[in-house]
Design an enzyme around this catalytic site. Structure first.
Site, PDB file in Angstrom:
ATOM      1  CG  ASP A  59      -2.110   0.942   1.077  1.00  0.00           C
ATOM      2  OD1 ASP A  59      -2.529   1.191  -0.067  1.00  0.00           O
ATOM      3  OD2 ASP A  59      -2.609   1.427   2.098  1.00  0.00           O
ATOM      4  CB  SER A  95      -6.663   2.619  -0.287  1.00  0.00           C
ATOM      5  OG  SER A  95      -5.288   2.942  -0.304  1.00  0.00           O
ATOM      6  CD  GLN A 104      -4.237   1.504  -3.498  1.00  0.00           C
ATOM      7  OE1 GLN A 104      -3.693   2.524  -3.895  1.00  0.00           O
ATOM      8  NE2 GLN A 104      -3.944   0.946  -2.333  1.00  0.00           N
TER       9      GLN A 104
END
Length: 291
Positions: free
Chosen positions: A209, A233, A283
């Site tokens: 991430d 996110s 993502q």
């Protein structure tokens, strides 16, 4: 207060990802000591993966996970993880994980596990980039601009971290150029890890991430540091292809093929130093320009 040693930083991260079983298929993830505000998304994903891995018996290992963020986590509370055993086959197993705080879900995730198998093989080639030993760490780069960092961000911006990142092309946080949406970074934990490959997978999930969402900002010359844009996110997916160690250098190469409607889509490939493609990441994130 003295700064933690690299071994202490990695021990802290290992402890953070050591979810506690409080009942059958029910786990509690500890909160980050000293953490404030919103929980880092990679922490929730990694703890959810650890909970799922604890529920799988035999030789099946995680090969993919797909997660949706619904609410920001609160650093003031631990996270409860409920694991649902949706499927248990001879070759594959599937787990559904619900992460909750104060009775509300903050993340839903599915994870799939596979027993060892042989088959056809191909992969994208690893990009030709400088060796990590020839690059400065992101922390060294941050120290060089410490006087430019607003006081409210300085402690967070300069703190010692358990993940070392060495960008191939360092970015300018305060006056970012408009460049193509692609970047390369080497990363690894800062001290040796035990031979627990489930822990290595969880730590890679945690670190996946990092740097990813910023890729879709590169063509637009905006930065969270200057307050130009709000980012978060929305979802996160990882495919784990090959065994790896996260206390050895891995190359994280990311690109962003699209952004629009206050969302940015990002992809990542993670290579071992020997050229093996060990994981892929995707993502989508919120990238809302502040008025």
């Amino acid at each position: 207060m003295p700064e933690p040693t690299p071994a202490e930083l990695v021990t802290q991260l290992t402890t953070l990802l050591d979810v506690e079983e409080i009942d059958t298929d029910l786990y509690r993830g500890p909160r980050l000591p000293g953490g404030v505000g919103r929980v880092f998304g990679g922490q929730v994903i990694a703890q959810a993966l650890q909970a799922a891995q604890r529920s799988v018996d035999g030789d099946k290992t995680a090969h993919s996970l797909h997660a949706y963020f619904m609410r920001p986590g609160d650093e003031n509370h631990p996270i409860i993880f409920r694991v649902v055993r949706d499927f248990e086959g001879r070759s594959f197993a599937n787990r559904r994980i619900i992460a909750m705080q104060k009775g509300q879900p903050i993340l839903n995730m599915t994870a799939s596990f596979q027993a060892p198998a042989q088959g056809l093989h191909h992969q994208d080639a690893m990009p030709d980039v400088p060796d990590p030993n020839s690059l400065q760490s992101e922390r060294e780069l941050r120290e060089q601009i410490r006087d430019q960092v607003p006081e409210k961000f300085r402690r967070f911006f300069l703190r010692a971290r358990p993940i070392e990142i060495r960008p191939v092309h360092p970015r300018n946080w305060f006056a970012p150029d408009r460049i193509a949406p692609a970047q390369h970074s080497w990363f690894r934990v800062v001290a040796p890890l035990p031979d627990d490959l489930a822990l290595h997978r969880a730590m890679l999930a945690y670190a996946s991430d990092m740097t990813l969402l910023g890729t879709c900002l590169l063509p637009h010359g905006v930065s969270w540091m200057t307050g130009d844009v709000q980012t978060a996110s929305l979802d996160h997916a990882i495919w784990l292809h090959e065994p790896f160690r996260f206390d050895e250098w891995l190359l994280y190469t990311t690109d962003s093929p699209w952004a629009g409607h206050s969302r940015g889509f990002n992809r990542g490939k993670i290579y071992a130093r020997d050229g093996r493609l060990v994981a892929s990441v995707a993502q989508e994130g919120l990238i809302r320009v502040r008025g």
